[in-house]
Design a protein around this motif. Structure first.
Motif, PDB file in Angstrom:
ATOM      1  N   PHE A 104      82.074 104.614  50.885  1.00  0.00           N
ATOM      2  CA  PHE A 104      82.719 105.898  50.648  1.00  0.00           C
ATOM      3  C   PHE A 104      81.709 107.011  50.931  1.00  0.00           C
ATOM      4  O   PHE A 104      80.530 106.894  50.596  1.00  0.00           O
ATOM      5  N   PHE A 105      82.176 108.089  51.554  1.00  0.00           N
ATOM      6  CA  PHE A 105      81.337 109.254  51.811  1.00  0.00           C
ATOM      7  C   PHE A 105      82.114 110.498  51.391  1.00  0.00           C
ATOM      8  O   PHE A 105      83.286 110.657  51.741  1.00  0.00           O
ATOM      9  N   ALA A 106      81.476 111.374  50.639  1.00  0.00           N
ATOM     10  CA  ALA A 106      82.089 112.647  50.254  1.00  0.00           C
ATOM     11  C   ALA A 106      81.007 113.719  50.278  1.00  0.00           C
ATOM     12  O   ALA A 106      79.862 113.472  49.885  1.00  0.00           O
ATOM     13  N   GLU A 107      81.379 114.896  50.774  1.00  0.00           N
ATOM     14  CA  GLU A 107      80.420 116.002  50.855  1.00  0.00           C
ATOM     15  C   GLU A 107      81.147 117.310  50.559  1.00  0.00           C
ATOM     16  O   GLU A 107      82.251 117.538  51.054  1.00  0.00           O
ATOM     17  N   ALA A 108      80.542 118.153  49.752  1.00  0.00           N
ATOM     18  CA  ALA A 108      81.063 119.487  49.470  1.00  0.00           C
ATOM     19  C   ALA A 108      79.906 120.474  49.623  1.00  0.00           C
ATOM     20  O   ALA A 108      78.782 120.195  49.208  1.00  0.00           O
ATOM     21  N   LYS A 109      80.205 121.627  50.237  1.00  0.00           N
ATOM     22  CA  LYS A 109      79.166 122.619  50.488  1.00  0.00           C
ATOM     23  C   LYS A 109      79.767 124.015  50.375  1.00  0.00           C
ATOM     24  O   LYS A 109      80.862 124.262  50.879  1.00  0.00           O
ATOM     25  N   TYR A 110      79.039 124.901  49.721  1.00  0.00           N
ATOM     26  CA  TYR A 110      79.459 126.291  49.588  1.00  0.00           C
ATOM     27  C   TYR A 110      78.343 127.166  50.165  1.00  0.00           C
ATOM     28  O   TYR A 110      77.194 127.064  49.748  1.00  0.00           O
ATOM     29  N   THR A 111      78.688 128.019  51.132  1.00  0.00           N
ATOM     30  CA  THR A 111      77.717 128.901  51.780  1.00  0.00           C
ATOM     31  C   THR A 111      78.141 130.342  51.573  1.00  0.00           C
ATOM     32  O   THR A 111      79.298 130.694  51.788  1.00  0.00           O
ATOM     33  N   LEU A 112      77.195 131.156  51.165  1.00  0.00           N
ATOM     34  CA  LEU A 112      77.424 132.584  50.964  1.00  0.00           C
ATOM     35  C   LEU A 112      76.580 133.341  51.981  1.00  0.00           C
ATOM     36  O   LEU A 112      75.352 133.304  51.927  1.00  0.00           O
TER      37      LEU A 112
END
Length: 135
Positions: A104-112
């Motif tokens: 399983f692979f999961a990625e979350a990213k928040y860029t400002l």
């Protein structure tokens, strides 16, 4: 990383360049050369055997030059520059990078992106992706 290395610092620098066609009503009207770079530094921490939390800063810049096409489409004066900060979380238990059969692979990213780097505008991007493999 080695199991004893739970923190890391990673500088990065990349350059891109490619030809981008402009198609209007199914006809190629012009071609542009898109060139850019991306640089930054990322700090992170491993969380167990499969997860990584990261935070970093980055600067991106690009230019767009007309190669072929009418002069009124010339954008040689166009120059984009962005700077920002990001945080991310990644989990990866896939058994193979190119052809996974399990995991399983999961990625979350928040860029400002903000105007503190001289940008004209501020914006933010939230992105996520998930890959599941089983056979």
């Amino acid at each position: 990383l080695e199991p004893s290395q739970s923190y890391f610092l990673r500088p990065f620098l990349s350059f891109d360049g490619y030809i981008q066609p402009l198609v209007i009503q199914q006809q190629k009207t012009a071609e542009y050369t898109l060139r850019g770079y991306r640089a930054g530094i990322e700090a992170g921490r491993t969380l167990g055997d499969y997860a990584v939390a990261t935070a970093g800063t980055l600067v991106e810049s690009s230019t767009l030059d007309l190669v072929t096409g009418p002069e009124y489409l010339d954008t040689s004066d166009d120059y984009a520059s962005l700077g920002g900060f990001y945080i991310g979380l990644k989990y990866d238990s896939l058994n193979s990078y190119f052809f996974p059969t399990d995991g399983f692979f999961a990625e979350a990213k928040y860029t400002l992106y903000g105007n503190w780097f001289g940008d004209a505008e501020s914006s933010d991007i939230a992105a996520a992706r998930v890959i599941c493999a089983h056979s």
